[in-house]
Write a protein that holds these residues in place. Structure first.
Motif, short mmCIF file in Angstrom:
data_model
loop_
_atom_site.label_atom_id
_atom_site.label_comp_id
_atom_site.label_asym_id
_atom_site.label_seq_id
_atom_site.Cartn_x
_atom_site.Cartn_y
_atom_site.Cartn_z
N MET A 220 0.82 -1.19 0.00
CA MET A 220 0.00 0.00 0.00
C MET A 220 0.86 1.26 0.00
SD MET A 220 -3.31 -0.96 2.41
CE MET A 220 -3.50 0.72 2.86
N ALA A 221 1.99 1.23 -0.67
CA ALA A 221 2.84 2.41 -0.72
C ALA A 221 2.18 3.49 -1.55
CB ALA A 221 4.20 2.05 -1.29
N GLY A 222 2.49 4.72 -1.24
CA GLY A 222 1.96 5.83 -2.01
C GLY A 222 1.08 6.72 -1.16
N THR A 223 0.31 7.56 -1.84
CA THR A 223 -0.58 8.48 -1.14
C THR A 223 -2.01 8.26 -1.60
OG1 THR A 223 -0.24 10.21 -2.78
CG2 THR A 223 1.23 10.23 -0.87
N TYR A 224 -2.93 8.76 -0.80
CA TYR A 224 -4.35 8.67 -1.12
C TYR A 224 -5.01 9.99 -0.73
CZ TYR A 224 -9.20 7.12 -1.09
OH TYR A 224 -10.54 7.01 -1.34
N ARG A 225 -5.85 10.50 -1.61
CA ARG A 225 -6.57 11.74 -1.32
C ARG A 225 -7.96 11.37 -0.81
NH1 ARG A 225 -5.57 16.77 -2.62
NH2 ARG A 225 -4.11 16.20 -4.26
N LEU A 226 -8.26 11.81 0.42
CA LEU A 226 -9.57 11.59 1.02
C LEU A 226 -10.61 12.48 0.33
CD1 LEU A 226 -8.53 11.61 4.78
CD2 LEU A 226 -9.12 9.63 3.39
N PRO A 227 -11.90 12.14 0.43
CA PRO A 227 -12.92 13.01 -0.17
C PRO A 227 -12.87 14.44 0.37
CG PRO A 227 -13.86 10.89 0.38
CD PRO A 227 -12.46 10.91 0.95
N THR A 228 -12.30 14.63 1.55
CA THR A 228 -12.17 15.97 2.13
C THR A 228 -11.05 16.78 1.48
OG1 THR A 228 -10.67 15.17 3.83
CG2 THR A 228 -13.03 15.18 4.36
N GLY A 229 -10.21 16.11 0.65
CA GLY A 229 -9.09 16.78 0.01
C GLY A 229 -7.77 16.51 0.70
N GLU A 230 -7.81 16.03 1.95
CA GLU A 230 -6.58 15.73 2.69
C GLU A 230 -5.87 14.56 2.03
OE1 GLU A 230 -5.17 14.36 7.17
OE2 GLU A 230 -7.28 14.70 6.75
N VAL A 231 -4.54 14.63 1.96
CA VAL A 231 -3.73 13.56 1.38
C VAL A 231 -3.03 12.84 2.53
CG1 VAL A 231 -1.79 13.00 -0.12
CG2 VAL A 231 -3.40 14.81 -0.77
N ILE A 232 -3.16 11.50 2.56
CA ILE A 232 -2.49 10.72 3.59
C ILE A 232 -1.44 9.83 2.94
CG2 ILE A 232 -4.44 10.75 5.19
CD1 ILE A 232 -5.07 7.87 4.31
N ASN A 233 -0.38 9.55 3.70
CA ASN A 233 0.70 8.68 3.24
C ASN A 233 0.36 7.25 3.65
OD1 ASN A 233 3.00 7.29 2.69
ND2 ASN A 233 4.38 8.70 3.75
N LEU A 234 0.09 6.38 2.69
CA LEU A 234 -0.36 5.03 2.98
C LEU A 234 0.73 4.15 3.59
CD1 LEU A 234 -2.61 4.26 -0.10
CD2 LEU A 234 -3.29 4.95 2.19
N VAL A 235 1.99 4.52 3.48
CA VAL A 235 3.06 3.73 4.07
C VAL A 235 2.90 3.68 5.58
CG1 VAL A 235 5.56 3.60 4.41
CG2 VAL A 235 4.64 4.21 2.18
N GLU A 236 2.35 4.71 6.19
CA GLU A 236 2.18 4.79 7.64
C GLU A 236 0.89 4.15 8.13
OE1 GLU A 236 2.20 9.00 8.11
OE2 GLU A 236 4.36 9.17 7.86
N TRP A 237 0.07 3.66 7.26
CA TRP A 237 -1.27 3.20 7.62
C TRP A 237 -1.42 1.71 7.35
CZ3 TRP A 237 -5.24 6.75 9.08
CH2 TRP A 237 -4.83 8.10 9.07
N VAL A 238 -2.28 1.05 8.13
CA VAL A 238 -2.63 -0.36 7.90
C VAL A 238 -4.15 -0.50 7.94
CG1 VAL A 238 -0.50 -1.30 8.87
CG2 VAL A 238 -2.46 -0.96 10.36
N GLU A 239 -4.65 -1.45 7.19
CA GLU A 239 -6.07 -1.74 7.23
C GLU A 239 -6.34 -2.58 8.47
OE1 GLU A 239 -7.54 -3.13 3.51
OE2 GLU A 239 -9.38 -3.92 4.40
N ASP A 240 -7.26 -2.15 9.32
CA ASP A 240 -7.47 -2.82 10.60
C ASP A 240 -8.82 -2.42 11.18
OD1 ASP A 240 -6.92 -4.48 12.72
OD2 ASP A 240 -5.14 -3.41 13.38
N ALA A 241 -9.12 -2.96 12.35
CA ALA A 241 -10.36 -2.66 13.05
C ALA A 241 -10.08 -2.23 14.48
CB ALA A 241 -11.27 -3.89 13.05
#
Length: 191
Positions: A1-22
């Motif tokens: 999941m490397a790279g960035t993602y733009r949220l619908p709010t316009g904020e860009v997050i760095n996916l390297v720092e994030w994990v899919e979880d609950a």
């Protein structure tokens, strides 16, 4: 999941720092539920093990954590009698609160996660009385449950909770475990 993602709010997050979880928390519904009863999730976490909750701070994410929530829902314990599940579906109202704002509310069947199991199994083929029903709120398959069209961004400085309310008295055959689940991307500090 490397790279960035733009949220619908316009904020860009760095996916390297994030994990899919609950993030999840279990509450036990009483067998005899009085009209007006409330069950609060993500608040009373003390003395719970990891099967019951993965939270360490009451009503908040841990310091340095953030979460982009794609699904808010509830999972009923697999051994729940089918009639009890139907009573919960018919009588429970749920809401998710972020700070002082209610961001999602409605009958509990609107809070599907796609987690859990469903179906029916005959334990003893010689007797139809030994059928074990298993079911959940909504379909069992995360691909079958649409994510929130606008995800919810939770930071460690905002409190949150989910609440199940019963406006009418409801009688279950036994106390029933229910997990509140927030599912999405979680950012944890590197330790």
């Amino acid at each position: 999941m490397a790279g960035t993602y733009r949220l619908p709010t316009g904020e860009v997050i760095n996916l390297v720092e994030w994990v899919e979880d609950a993030v999840y928390d279990k509450v036990q519904l009483d067998a005899s539920i009085s009209a007006g009863a409330e069950y609060v999730f993500f608040r009373d976490i003390q003395n719970k093990d990891l099967n019951e909750t993965n939270m360490r701070v009451s009503s908040r994410l841990e310091p340095g954590w953030e979460m982009i929530v794609w699904r808010i829902g509830f999972v009923v314990a697999a051994q729940t009698a089918f009639d009890n599940l139907l009573k919960i579906l018919d009588n429970a109202y749920a809401e998710f609160n972020l700070g002082t704002k209610t961001v999602k509310q409605g009958p509990i069947w609107l809070f599907q996660t796609g987690f859990g199991i469903s179906g029916a199994v005959t334990i003893d083929a010689a007797s139809s009385e030994t059928v074990k029903h298993t079911a959940n709120i909504g379909p069992s398959g995360t691909n079958l449950v649409a994510p929130l069209s606008i995800p919810i961004h939770i930071t460690d400085d905002v409190s949150f909770q989910a609440v199940i309310r019963f406006f009418d008295a409801t009688t279950l055959t036994a106390a029933t475990d229910v997990w509140g689940v927030l599912y999405g991307w979680v950012k944890r500090p590197v330790r």
